[in-house]
Structure formats: structure tokens, C-alpha cells
Design a protein around this motif. Structure first.
Motif, short mmCIF file in Angstrom:
data_model
loop_
_atom_site.label_atom_id
_atom_site.label_comp_id
_atom_site.label_asym_id
_atom_site.label_seq_id
_atom_site.Cartn_x
_atom_site.Cartn_y
_atom_site.Cartn_z
N ALA A 11 30.54 46.00 43.61
CA ALA A 11 31.40 45.06 43.06
C ALA A 11 31.39 44.85 41.36
N LEU A 12 30.40 45.42 40.89
CA LEU A 12 30.17 45.66 39.48
C LEU A 12 31.17 46.65 39.05
N GLU A 13 31.36 47.74 39.91
CA GLU A 13 32.24 49.05 39.49
C GLU A 13 33.75 48.73 39.75
N ARG A 14 34.08 47.47 40.44
CA ARG A 14 35.35 47.41 40.40
C ARG A 14 36.01 46.32 39.53
N ARG A 15 35.01 45.94 38.72
CA ARG A 15 35.48 44.98 37.58
C ARG A 15 36.76 45.58 36.72
N LEU A 16 37.58 44.95 36.13
CA LEU A 16 38.71 45.69 35.43
C LEU A 16 38.14 46.20 34.22
N ASP A 17 37.13 45.75 33.58
CA ASP A 17 36.61 45.94 32.27
C ASP A 17 35.74 47.13 32.34
N SER A 18 35.06 47.45 33.55
CA SER A 18 34.65 48.51 34.11
C SER A 18 35.41 49.76 34.42
N ASN A 42 49.68 47.28 38.97
CA ASN A 42 50.66 47.33 39.90
C ASN A 42 51.64 46.52 39.36
N GLY A 43 51.95 46.72 37.81
CA GLY A 43 53.25 46.14 37.25
C GLY A 43 53.09 44.78 36.81
N ARG A 44 51.86 44.29 37.01
CA ARG A 44 51.59 42.99 36.56
C ARG A 44 50.36 42.71 35.33
N ARG A 45 50.82 42.08 34.37
CA ARG A 45 49.73 41.90 33.37
C ARG A 45 48.36 41.14 34.01
N VAL A 46 47.25 41.77 33.63
CA VAL A 46 45.97 41.07 33.97
C VAL A 46 45.44 40.85 32.81
N ASP A 47 44.70 39.69 32.60
CA ASP A 47 43.96 39.26 31.15
C ASP A 47 42.52 38.69 31.83
N ILE A 48 42.19 39.10 33.02
CA ILE A 48 40.80 38.64 33.47
C ILE A 48 39.74 39.78 33.31
N PRO A 49 38.84 40.07 32.48
CA PRO A 49 38.01 41.16 32.72
C PRO A 49 37.27 41.05 33.78
N SER A 50 37.07 40.19 34.57
CA SER A 50 36.14 40.30 35.88
C SER A 50 37.13 40.46 37.21
N TYR A 51 38.43 40.72 36.95
CA TYR A 51 39.39 40.99 37.99
C TYR A 51 38.73 42.26 38.92
N ALA A 52 38.96 42.03 40.27
CA ALA A 52 38.29 42.92 41.27
C ALA A 52 39.57 44.12 41.52
N VAL A 53 39.35 45.13 40.99
CA VAL A 53 40.21 46.00 41.24
C VAL A 53 40.38 46.65 42.41
N GLN A 54 41.49 47.07 43.45
CA GLN A 54 41.26 47.63 44.70
C GLN A 54 41.68 48.85 44.57
N VAL A 55 41.13 49.66 45.61
CA VAL A 55 41.50 51.10 45.83
C VAL A 55 42.77 51.22 46.05
N GLY A 56 43.61 52.11 45.23
CA GLY A 56 45.04 52.40 45.46
C GLY A 56 45.66 51.30 44.20
#
Length: 66
Positions: free
Chosen positions: A3-10, A36-50
């Protein structure tokens, strides 16, 4: 741990878009990254595979990153 490695900032830091984790967090917070073409400004956002991470089109940091 995964979960920590999936954070956007990481992910930004590990991808080499930023020199430090703090710089990666600031990039995310200021909206310089699009997922995926959408601006994200949350460092804790969970990035998905793909998910596709790119610098936002209108980002002032685009020259510094590329």
C-alpha cells in the motif's frame, strides 16, 4: 508494504520524476501529475497497476521533468 509503494508520491519518486520524496509530494500536491488523463493532486492517491502517469499538459515543471 504494498500500500505504501502504491502511493502517488512514492510512484513519482521511484519513476524518477522527482529527486526526493518531498519533491514528489509537492509535485503531486500542486497537480503537476495526471493519471489516465486526469489531474490528481492527492499525494496519498493509490495508483493501480496499469495506470498511466504523465506530467500534466499545462504544468510549469514539464521542462524540468523531461
Amino acid at each position: 508494504m504494498t500500500a505504501l509503494e502504491r502511493r502517488l508520491d512514492s510512484v513519482i519518486f521511484r519513476a524518477g520524476f522527482a529527486a526526493t520524496i518531498n519533491a514528489a509530494r509537492q509535485m503531486a500536491r500542486h497537480g503537476h501529475i495526471a493519471i489516465n488523463g486526469r489531474r490528481v493532486d492527492i499525494p496519498s492517491y493509490a495508483v493501480q497497476v496499469g495506470d498511466v502517469l504523465v506530467t500534466h499538459e499545462k504544468s510549469k515543471m514539464k521542462e524540468a521533468i523531461t
